[in-house]
Design a protein around this motif. Structure first.
Motif, PDB file in Angstrom:
ATOM      1  N   ASP A  30      -0.035   6.944  11.771  1.00  0.00           N
ATOM      2  CA  ASP A  30       1.007   7.977  11.786  1.00  0.00           C
ATOM      3  C   ASP A  30       1.205   8.568  10.392  1.00  0.00           C
ATOM      4  O   ASP A  30       1.445   9.771  10.240  1.00  0.00           O
ATOM      5  N   SER A  31       1.097   7.732   9.371  1.00  0.00           N
ATOM      6  CA  SER A  31       1.232   8.204   7.990  1.00  0.00           C
ATOM      7  C   SER A  31       0.718   7.113   7.061  1.00  0.00           C
ATOM      8  O   SER A  31       0.359   6.021   7.496  1.00  0.00           O
ATOM      9  N   PHE A  32       0.692   7.436   5.753  1.00  0.00           N
ATOM     10  CA  PHE A  32       0.275   6.482   4.736  1.00  0.00           C
ATOM     11  C   PHE A  32       1.295   6.498   3.598  1.00  0.00           C
ATOM     12  O   PHE A  32       2.044   7.483   3.421  1.00  0.00           O
ATOM     13  N   THR A  33       1.312   5.431   2.813  1.00  0.00           N
ATOM     14  CA  THR A  33       2.081   5.424   1.565  1.00  0.00           C
ATOM     15  C   THR A  33       1.203   4.842   0.456  1.00  0.00           C
ATOM     16  O   THR A  33       0.515   3.839   0.669  1.00  0.00           O
ATOM     17  N   VAL A  34       1.234   5.492  -0.698  1.00  0.00           N
ATOM     18  CA  VAL A  34       0.545   5.004  -1.884  1.00  0.00           C
ATOM     19  C   VAL A  34       1.601   4.439  -2.829  1.00  0.00           C
ATOM     20  O   VAL A  34       2.577   5.126  -3.149  1.00  0.00           O
ATOM     21  N   GLN A  35       1.411   3.219  -3.259  1.00  0.00           N
ATOM     22  CA  GLN A  35       2.365   2.577  -4.163  1.00  0.00           C
ATOM     23  C   GLN A  35       1.664   2.197  -5.466  1.00  0.00           C
ATOM     24  O   GLN A  35       0.518   1.729  -5.453  1.00  0.00           O
ATOM     25  N   TYR A  36       2.371   2.387  -6.578  1.00  0.00           N
ATOM     26  CA  TYR A  36       1.845   2.026  -7.895  1.00  0.00           C
ATOM     27  C   TYR A  36       3.018   1.940  -8.861  1.00  0.00           C
ATOM     28  O   TYR A  36       4.164   2.294  -8.505  1.00  0.00           O
ATOM     29  N   LYS A  37       2.758   1.460 -10.072  1.00  0.00           N
ATOM     30  CA  LYS A  37       3.784   1.418 -11.112  1.00  0.00           C
ATOM     31  C   LYS A  37       3.428   2.406 -12.214  1.00  0.00           C
ATOM     32  O   LYS A  37       2.266   2.474 -12.641  1.00  0.00           O
ATOM     33  N   ASP A  38       4.450   3.163 -12.690  1.00  0.00           N
ATOM     34  CA  ASP A  38       4.191   4.142 -13.743  1.00  0.00           C
ATOM     35  C   ASP A  38       4.067   3.456 -15.103  1.00  0.00           C
ATOM     36  O   ASP A  38       4.092   2.231 -15.203  1.00  0.00           O
ATOM     37  N   ALA A  39       3.922   4.267 -16.162  1.00  0.00           N
ATOM     38  CA  ALA A  39       3.697   3.722 -17.505  1.00  0.00           C
ATOM     39  C   ALA A  39       4.868   2.883 -17.997  1.00  0.00           C
ATOM     40  O   ALA A  39       4.705   2.032 -18.873  1.00  0.00           O
TER      41      ALA A  39
END
Length: 271
Positions: A30-39
């Motif tokens: 149905d959808s996707f999510t991209v997760q990460y941490k910024d600087a």
């Protein structure tokens, strides 16, 4: 049928953005999510519609390593993640694809033993023949019959239980915590002394004779009576018969002592 996430890769890396691509070998999400941490180490979430197989992550810092996790949303379920690492930089592309991994095998609890007993404390040791645990818990009842719980970190294989009462029998249960599961218990019994220190004694059979016969088995060794200067031991033999026994221990000066016992006995007093 449940859709599957394939592989996540970096198709382009600039100094301030990363373009990600991924495959879906089966089904649709149905959808996707991209997760990460910024600087600054703050978590960031980037939503992507279910029909896309690529997305550009903007606003990144130059020459910095990022880890990206992609989750697929299917109904009320969130599947994944699949992951990749990338380093931002001018005209540089760096990608390490990480495929879905098999879940780690369940660890196993071995044997719980008492390595040292005094009038007010017990030192426990245990073995882990396979895998690793996140943590352990030791459970027992105090002299008033109240349940007590002692947490232990997953890297330890020994713990001292303080605040016990002299000349009191305790049963200790050890559980291993692995993720959301609690495995066990493994257990042992011991009696605290009164003004003295007890180290476990080793009961060993005499060497087996050469003629072929079924091998007997040693059962459990317990301390049935304890005084300030002696210990009465009892043991069980669930199968077969031994020619004799030997009790080995170290005295207060650390000297090894050996006490022979005939094969028909199931008890001995160590003076």
């Amino acid at each position: 049928s449940q859709p599957q996430l394939g592989e996540l890769t970096v198709s382009r890396a600039g100094s301030d953005s990363i373009q990600l691509e991924w495959s879906i070998p089966e089904g649709t999400f149905d959808s996707f999510t991209v997760q990460y941490k910024d600087a600054q180490g703050q978590p960031q979430v980037l939503p992507v519609d279910g029909g896309s197989r690529t997305v550009t992550v903007p606003g990144l810092s130059p020459s910095r390593r990022y880890k990206f996790n992609l989750y697929g949303v299917w109904g009320r379920k969130r599947l994944g993640p699949i992951s990749t690492d990338a380093v931002t930089g001018k005209d540089a592309v760096y990608s390490i694809p990480v495929l879905l991994e098999e879940p780690p095998s369940q660890p196993q609890l071995g044997e719980l033993t008492v390595s040292r007993a005094s009038s007010d404390s017990i030192q426990l040791e245990w073995s882990i023949p396979k895998g690793t645990f996140d943590s352990f818990t030791v459970q027992y009842k105090d002299a008033q019959g109240q349940p007590q719980v002692l947490p232990v970190d997953g890297g330890s294989h020994t713990v001292t239980v303080p605040g016990l009462s002299p000349s009191h029998r305790y049963k200790f249960n050890l559980y291993g915590v692995w993720g959301r599961e609690r495995l066990g218990p493994i257990s042992t019994d011991v009696v605290t002394g009164e003004g003295w220190i007890w180290h476990p004694l080793t009961l060993a059979p005499a060497p087996a004779q050469e003629q072929p016969r079924s091998q007997p088995r040693l059962g459990q060794l317990t301390a049935s009576h304890i005084s300030p200067d002696s210990v009465q031991l009892e043991w069980s033999i669930p199968e077969g018969a031994f020619d004799s026994f030997t009790v080995q221990y170290k005295d207060a000066q650390g000297q090894l002592q050996v006490l022979p016992v005939d094969g028909g006995s199931r008890t001995v007093t160590v003076p």
